[in-house]
Scaffold this motif. Structure first.
Motif, PDB file in Angstrom:
ATOM      1  N   UNK A 246      53.842  -7.435 -45.126  1.00  0.00           N
ATOM      2  CA  UNK A 246      53.882  -8.899 -45.086  1.00  0.00           C
ATOM      3  C   UNK A 246      52.560  -9.452 -44.551  1.00  0.00           C
ATOM      4  N   UNK A 247      51.952 -10.414 -45.256  1.00  0.00           N
ATOM      5  CA  UNK A 247      50.654 -10.957 -44.829  1.00  0.00           C
ATOM      6  C   UNK A 247      50.780 -11.962 -43.683  1.00  0.00           C
ATOM      7  N   UNK A 248      51.418 -11.533 -42.595  1.00  0.00           N
ATOM      8  CA  UNK A 248      51.553 -12.350 -41.385  1.00  0.00           C
ATOM      9  C   UNK A 248      51.622 -11.397 -40.207  1.00  0.00           C
ATOM     10  N   UNK A 249      50.783 -11.642 -39.213  1.00  0.00           N
ATOM     11  CA  UNK A 249      50.721 -10.760 -38.050  1.00  0.00           C
ATOM     12  C   UNK A 249      51.165 -11.441 -36.759  1.00  0.00           C
ATOM     13  N   UNK A 250      51.549 -12.703 -36.866  1.00  0.00           N
ATOM     14  CA  UNK A 250      52.056 -13.434 -35.718  1.00  0.00           C
ATOM     15  C   UNK A 250      52.930 -14.578 -36.212  1.00  0.00           C
TER      16      UNK A 250
END
Length: 325
Positions: free
Chosen positions: A139-143
């Motif tokens: 998923x292109x989200x780290x926070x």
């Protein structure tokens, strides 16, 4: 003559009362006389299941009787609790209920096939803790802020739920972050977690004991925790609130209950046994490994806690805009 007859009746009644009291006391003194069943409203692998198996093993060692964990998942706990209430109320059948079964369901559903307070006898609290927002590693989200941005970019994201904590986790995020998050209900949380890993849904707000082993194994990515402060042992994962979603906080809990009608002395014995188990350093270490903590309580303390939680979940459900089903 009449006085002697009346005296005999009173004496006989007194003897019967004393015999009944002695028999009742003996019930607690000799309990349990056969295997104890812990009815779990959720599937194997859930936090509730893990707690029941841990406590059940300790109870078995103490009571010298088998303790059998029965998983009866489905319908937000309706199936398990209806089953439990059909069993003898003698202490040999208990349940590990949760904020879902014994608090939130009354707000989440228009009709619940049991009464969470009057149909049960409180025994002891077991554990309490938060949920973790997890996504697939790809998923292109780290926070949390990147997760919110991704939801706005795509127009909507999906999240899976298998209990009230996971459901509320997403619904509160949707409300406070003003994004479109669509709930996908599952019979049990492990199935939702599997679908996150497989890419069928976008996220899960999962109980820490259920998801953190998968985070450590690299199968899930943790974006934030639901608690007010960072979770002990996972201080590297920021809270959702500190990542810009002001006011965000949800948690879940597990507690032990018996069916209504269970003798008070037997309930006292069960409650003390479970509370004593949860007060041990071993319990703190076992559950603390996944950031949940024991909450041993007296029976009266659990009764008061449950009533407070019913009111809290009613407010939370209303605030999140969840429409009762």
């Amino acid at each position: 003559m009449q006085f002697r007859a009346q005296f005999k009746r009173i004496a006989a009644f007194s003897l019967m009362f004393a015999a009944a009291a002695a028999s009742h006391a003996q019930t607690a003194a000799t309990f349990p006389t056969k295997p104890i069943h812990i009815v779990v409203p959720f599937a194997a692998g859930t936090t509730t299941d893990q707690a029941a198996r841990y406590v059940g093993q300790k109870m078995s060692e103490q009571y010298k009787q088998p303790v059998i964990v029965e998983n009866k998942a489905g319908a937000n706990g309706f199936i398990a609790l209806q089953y439990l209430l059909q069993q003898p109320a003698d202490g040999h059948y208990i349940t590990f209920g949760t904020n879902t079964t014994h608090a939130a369901n009354t707000a989440l559903f228009k009709k619940v096939p049991y009464e969470p307070v009057n149909d049960f006898v409180p025994l002891s609290g077991v554990i309490i803790g938060g949920v973790v927002l997890v996504v697939a590693p790809s998923t292109p989200a780290n926070n949390v802020q990147e997760f919110i941005a991704l939801a706005k970019k795509k127009g909507r994201l999906t999240f899976g739920s298998g209990n009230s904590s996971s459901r509320a986790g997403g619904e509160v995020m949707r409300d406070l972050a003003n994004i479109e998050l669509v709930n996908v209900s599952y019979k049990a949380l492990p199935a939702a977690i599997t679908d996150v890993i497989g890419g069928q849904i976008d996220a899960v707000f999962g109980d820490a004991p259920a998801v953190m082993p998968l985070v450590r194994a690299g199968k899930l990515k943790a974006l934030g925790v639901s608690t007010r402060a960072r979770m002990p042992g996972y201080e590297d994962i920021p809270t959702i609130a500190e990542q810009g979603v002001s006011g965000y906080e949800t948690n879940g809990w597990i507690a032990a209950f018996a069916p209504k009608g269970t003798p008070a002395d037997v309930a006292d014995k069960l409650g003390k046994t479970i509370a004593d188990i949860m007060r041990t350093p071993d319990a703190a270490k076992y559950f603390g490994a996944n950031a949940w903590k024991p909450i041993p309580m007296s029976r009266s303390e659990l009764a008061a806690f449950q009533k407070t939680e019913i009111a809290r979940w009613a407010r939370l459900v209303e605030k999140a805009g969840i429409v009762p089903e």
